[in-house]
Design a protein around this motif. Structure first.
Motif, short mmCIF file in Angstrom:
data_model
loop_
_atom_site.label_atom_id
_atom_site.label_comp_id
_atom_site.label_asym_id
_atom_site.label_seq_id
_atom_site.Cartn_x
_atom_site.Cartn_y
_atom_site.Cartn_z
N GLY A 208 0.81 -1.23 -0.11
CA GLY A 208 -0.09 0.15 -0.19
C GLY A 208 0.74 1.25 0.18
N GLY A 209 0.51 2.09 1.03
CA GLY A 209 1.20 3.49 0.85
C GLY A 209 2.48 3.46 1.76
N LEU A 210 3.14 2.31 1.86
CA LEU A 210 4.48 2.41 2.89
C LEU A 210 5.46 3.04 2.20
CD1 LEU A 210 4.25 -1.24 4.47
CD2 LEU A 210 3.21 0.86 5.51
N ALA A 211 5.59 3.08 0.88
CA ALA A 211 6.68 3.65 0.33
C ALA A 211 6.57 5.00 0.31
CB ALA A 211 6.58 3.23 -1.00
N ALA A 212 5.45 5.78 0.64
CA ALA A 212 5.32 6.99 0.75
C ALA A 212 5.51 7.78 2.35
CB ALA A 212 3.89 7.54 0.37
N ALA A 213 6.26 6.75 3.15
CA ALA A 213 6.38 7.01 4.36
C ALA A 213 6.92 8.36 4.83
CB ALA A 213 7.03 5.92 5.22
N SER A 214 6.67 9.39 5.60
CA SER A 214 7.32 10.51 5.95
C SER A 214 7.45 10.90 7.33
CB SER A 214 6.77 11.68 5.11
OG SER A 214 5.38 11.68 5.51
N VAL A 215 8.28 11.79 7.75
CA VAL A 215 8.17 12.26 9.22
C VAL A 215 7.96 13.83 9.21
CG1 VAL A 215 9.86 12.62 11.11
CG2 VAL A 215 10.13 10.62 9.71
N VAL A 216 7.39 14.17 10.15
CA VAL A 216 7.02 15.74 10.38
C VAL A 216 7.42 16.14 11.91
CG1 VAL A 216 4.92 17.16 10.43
CG2 VAL A 216 4.62 15.29 8.76
N ARG A 217 7.94 17.33 11.79
CA ARG A 217 8.03 18.10 13.13
C ARG A 217 7.36 19.05 13.16
NH1 ARG A 217 12.27 18.29 16.74
NH2 ARG A 217 13.89 17.00 15.17
N GLY A 218 6.41 19.01 14.49
CA GLY A 218 5.57 20.21 14.71
C GLY A 218 6.17 21.59 14.93
N ASP A 219 6.18 22.55 14.35
CA ASP A 219 6.67 24.14 14.58
C ASP A 219 6.00 24.65 15.57
OD1 ASP A 219 8.38 23.63 12.33
OD2 ASP A 219 6.94 24.45 10.83
N PRO A 220 6.86 25.37 16.73
CA PRO A 220 6.16 25.97 17.78
C PRO A 220 5.70 27.19 17.18
CG PRO A 220 8.30 25.33 18.28
CD PRO A 220 8.12 24.81 16.90
N THR A 221 4.36 27.51 17.70
CA THR A 221 3.85 28.79 17.40
C THR A 221 4.78 29.82 17.93
OG1 THR A 221 1.70 27.92 17.44
CG2 THR A 221 1.79 30.39 17.59
#
Length: 246
Positions: free
Chosen positions: A209-222
Motif C-alpha cells: 500500500g502506501g508504505l513507500a510514501a512514509a514521511s516524518v513531520v516535526r511540529g513547528d512551535p507557534t
C-alpha cells in the motif's frame, strides 16, 4: 517552514497543546480557568506537573476529579469542564478532530441571557489583542463562572436534565460554523480515516500500500510567548492539519 497540508496528521487526527492552568482566583475562591463545553470534540488531559482538579457537569451530574502527575482523564462533547489549579497545574491537552476546537468548537458557560443572544455572546467571548488582554481574559472567565455556578446548582437540584437548555443554546451558537467545520474535518480527520481504511485493505491483499510514501513531520512551535487560552497559558504547535488548501 510548516509542513504542507499533504503531510501526515498527528496520530489519530488529534491536536496537542501544552497548558499551564491560570492561578488567579475567581469569585467563588477557586483558582483556574473558564468553564466551557465542546460541541463536537472530545478532550483529554495528561497531567505532567502540579496538582488540581477538573469540575464537570455531564449526563453523570456534577463531579470533581482530582488531577495529579501521571493522571490521564478524558471526556466527550457536551461535558462542561472547569480546571481548578491546586498548585502549578501543568497539562498536555489532547483534542479530537484536528482543528475544530481552534475553529470555535468551545462554548463558554455565560449566563443564559448572554447565551441566548449571539451578538452578546460574541462580545463577551472576544478579547482584545495586545494591552489589556490578561484583564479581559479574567473578565471573560468570571462571567463564565457566574453562569457555571448557576448551572451547577441547577444540575445538583434537578439532575442532568438541567443541561438541556445550555446544550440547545450551544447548538444554536455554533450552527453557522458547521459548514466550515465539516470541510475542515473532511480534509483532515475523515481523509486520515479513509487512508487507514485503504491501507488495511491493501495489507489484507498482501500489498504494501502506501508504505513507500512514509514521511516524518516535526511540529513547528507557534511563535511568541504562551497564548491566553480559556483555561490557562498555552504553548501550541502549527500542525499540518491546520494548513489551508491552496
Amino acid at each position: 517552514m510548516s509542513a504542507p497540508s499533504s503531510a501526515p496528521l498527528f496520530p489519530g487526527g488529534v491536536a496537542l497543546s501544552d497548558l499551564r492552568v491560570y492561578d488567579e482566583e475567581s469569585g467563588d475562591g477557586c483558582r483556574g480557568g473558564t468553564p466551557h463545553l465542546h460541541s463536537a470534540s472530545s478532550e483529554g488531559y495528561v497531567v505532567v506537573g502540579g496538582s488540581g482538579s477538573v469540575q464537570t457537569l455531564s449526563a453523570q451530574g456534577y463531579a470533581e476529579h482530582p488531577l495529579t502527575v501521571g493522571d490521564v482523564l478524558w471526556f466527550s462533547p457536551g461535558t462542561v469542564h472547569r480546571l481548578v489549579n491546586g498548585g502549578d497545574l501543568h497539562l498536555f491537552v489532547i483534542m479530537a478532530n484536528a482543528g475544530l476546537p481552534e475553529a470555535g468548537d468551545a462554548v463558554m458557560t455565560f449566563p443564559d441571557y448572554v447565551l441566548a443572544d449571539p451578538d452578546a455572546y460574541a462580545a463577551a467571548a472576544t478579547v482584545p489583542v495586545g494591552a489589556g488582554r490578561a484583564d479581559a481574559v479574567r473578565t471573560r472567565r468570571d462571567l463564565a463562572v457566574e453562569g457555571y455556578l448557576e448551572l451547577r446548582a441547577a444540575v445538583e437540584r434537578d439532575g442532568p436534565g438541567a443541561l438541556a437548555r445550555l446544550h440547545a443554546r450551544a447548538a444554536a451558537l455554533v450552527a453557522p460554523r458547521v459548514a466550515d467545520w465539516t470541510r475542515l474535518w473532511e480534509r483532515t480527520v475523515a481523509a486520515e480515516m479513509e487512508r487507514t481504511r485503504e491501507q488495511l485493505q491493501a495489507l489484507g491483499r498482501g500489498d504494501a500500500g502506501g508504505l513507500a510514501a512514509a514521511s516524518v513531520v516535526r511540529g513547528d512551535p507557534t511563535p511568541g510567548d504562551r497564548g491566553f487560552g480559556m483555561c490557562g497559558r498555552l504553548k501550541t504547535w502549527e500542525w499540518p492539519s491546520m494548513q489551508q488548501d491552496g
